[in-house]
Design a protein around this motif. Structure first.
Motif, short mmCIF file in Angstrom:
data_model
loop_
_atom_site.label_atom_id
_atom_site.label_comp_id
_atom_site.label_asym_id
_atom_site.label_seq_id
_atom_site.Cartn_x
_atom_site.Cartn_y
_atom_site.Cartn_z
N ALA A 74 0.84 -1.21 0.00
CA ALA A 74 0.00 0.00 0.00
C ALA A 74 0.87 1.26 0.00
CB ALA A 74 -0.94 0.00 1.20
N TRP A 75 2.00 1.20 0.71
CA TRP A 75 2.91 2.35 0.72
C TRP A 75 3.42 2.63 -0.68
CZ3 TRP A 75 6.76 0.55 5.07
CH2 TRP A 75 6.08 0.50 6.29
N MET A 76 3.72 1.58 -1.42
CA MET A 76 4.29 1.77 -2.75
C MET A 76 3.29 2.44 -3.68
SD MET A 76 7.35 1.08 -2.54
CE MET A 76 7.44 1.33 -0.77
N GLU A 77 2.02 2.11 -3.57
CA GLU A 77 1.00 2.80 -4.37
C GLU A 77 1.00 4.29 -4.05
OE1 GLU A 77 -2.88 0.98 -4.17
OE2 GLU A 77 -1.98 -1.03 -4.30
N LEU A 78 1.06 4.61 -2.77
CA LEU A 78 1.10 6.01 -2.34
C LEU A 78 2.35 6.71 -2.86
CD1 LEU A 78 0.21 8.44 -0.59
CD2 LEU A 78 1.46 7.37 1.30
N LEU A 79 3.50 6.06 -2.73
CA LEU A 79 4.75 6.69 -3.14
C LEU A 79 4.84 6.84 -4.65
CD1 LEU A 79 7.14 4.98 -0.58
CD2 LEU A 79 6.10 7.25 -0.45
N GLU A 80 4.29 5.91 -5.40
CA GLU A 80 4.24 6.06 -6.86
C GLU A 80 3.38 7.26 -7.23
OE1 GLU A 80 2.97 2.17 -8.06
OE2 GLU A 80 5.03 1.41 -8.14
N LEU A 90 5.92 9.27 5.86
CA LEU A 90 6.63 8.54 4.81
C LEU A 90 6.60 9.33 3.51
CD1 LEU A 90 8.06 5.86 3.99
CD2 LEU A 90 5.79 5.03 3.34
N GLY A 91 5.44 9.88 3.17
CA GLY A 91 5.31 10.70 1.97
C GLY A 91 6.18 11.93 2.03
N PHE A 92 6.20 12.59 3.18
CA PHE A 92 7.03 13.78 3.36
C PHE A 92 8.51 13.44 3.12
CE2 PHE A 92 9.85 16.31 5.99
CZ PHE A 92 9.49 17.60 5.65
N LEU A 93 8.97 12.35 3.74
CA LEU A 93 10.38 11.96 3.60
C LEU A 93 10.70 11.58 2.15
CD1 LEU A 93 10.81 9.88 6.87
CD2 LEU A 93 11.59 12.23 6.43
N PHE A 94 9.77 10.90 1.50
CA PHE A 94 10.00 10.49 0.12
C PHE A 94 10.07 11.70 -0.81
CE2 PHE A 94 8.40 9.22 -4.07
CZ PHE A 94 9.38 8.29 -4.41
N VAL A 95 9.14 12.61 -0.70
CA VAL A 95 9.15 13.81 -1.55
C VAL A 95 10.38 14.65 -1.24
CG1 VAL A 95 7.93 15.94 -2.15
CG2 VAL A 95 6.65 13.80 -1.88
N HIS A 96 10.73 14.76 0.03
CA HIS A 96 11.93 15.48 0.43
C HIS A 96 13.15 14.88 -0.26
CE1 HIS A 96 14.27 17.98 3.27
NE2 HIS A 96 15.13 16.97 3.27
N GLY A 97 13.25 13.55 -0.20
CA GLY A 97 14.36 12.86 -0.85
C GLY A 97 14.37 13.07 -2.35
#
Length: 188
Positions: A21-27, A148-155
């Motif tokens: 589910a996280w991967m769907e969100l991160l994509e 998790l989304g914040f960290l991913f977009v930040h990265g």
């Protein structure tokens, strides 16, 4: 080629349904951030790790012997004294079918360009400590998915050249992050 996300779970036990589910969100976040920044193609690799795994990377690459939440390793940036990357013959060999010499030359040039650097499509790597993200979500009083989304977009923004070394840069980068998260429905 489009903008795509590849991921690795280095944590003990690996990924499960929750991580799918996280991967769907991160994509989704990658697609939104890419559109916002005009990045339409490339590969982003995400590694999920624990505090010890990210501590080791932080020590090796930043000289800081402590865990952190997210690290980014851009393939778009070069640094001073970076060693030349050499590829073995597997990547340098270009074979073309016999036929029209002009077409063959153009095809060989295109293939040679693509094959001479097998990492040409890589934007970079993002590493996130899942336990650290869980702790921070609790500390900040919002969902784990938002953190998790914040960290991913930040990265991702770091991968494409953004930084937050001074107040102006920080305001710009954090505004971009918040815009992506808001568009995805991940508000505080």
């Amino acid at each position: 080629m489009t903008l795509s996300l590849e991921w690795i779970d280095e944590r003990e036990g690996g990924a499960g349904e929750r991580e799918e589910a996280w991967m769907e969100l991160l994509e989704k976040l990658l697609r939104i951030a890419g559109e916002q920044e005009g990045v339409t193609k490339g590969i982003v690799t995400l590694t999920l790790t624990d505090n010890e795994g990210i501590r080791q990377l932080n020590k090796q690459f930043r000289g800081l012997d402590k865990p952190t939440d997210v690290l980014s390793f851009s393939m778009l940036e070069t640094v001073e004294d970076e060693p030349e990357i050499r590829y073995d013959d597997e990547y340098e060999t270009v074979e073309t079918d016999e036929g029209d010499e002009e077409d063959d030359a153009e095809q060989a040039e295109a293939e040679s360009t693509d094959l001479s650097d097998p990492f040409a499509d890589m934007i970079g790597d993002i590493v996130i400590s899942v336990p650290r993200a869980e702790e921070q979500a609790s500390d900040y009083g919002h969902s784990f998915e938002r953190e998790l989304g914040f960290l991913f977009v930040h990265g991702f923004l770091h991968l494409i050249g953004y930084d937050h070394g001074d107040e102006e840069q920080e305001r710009e980068m954090f505004a971009k992050q918040e815009a992506v998260l808001a568009q995805a429905g991940l508000t505080r």
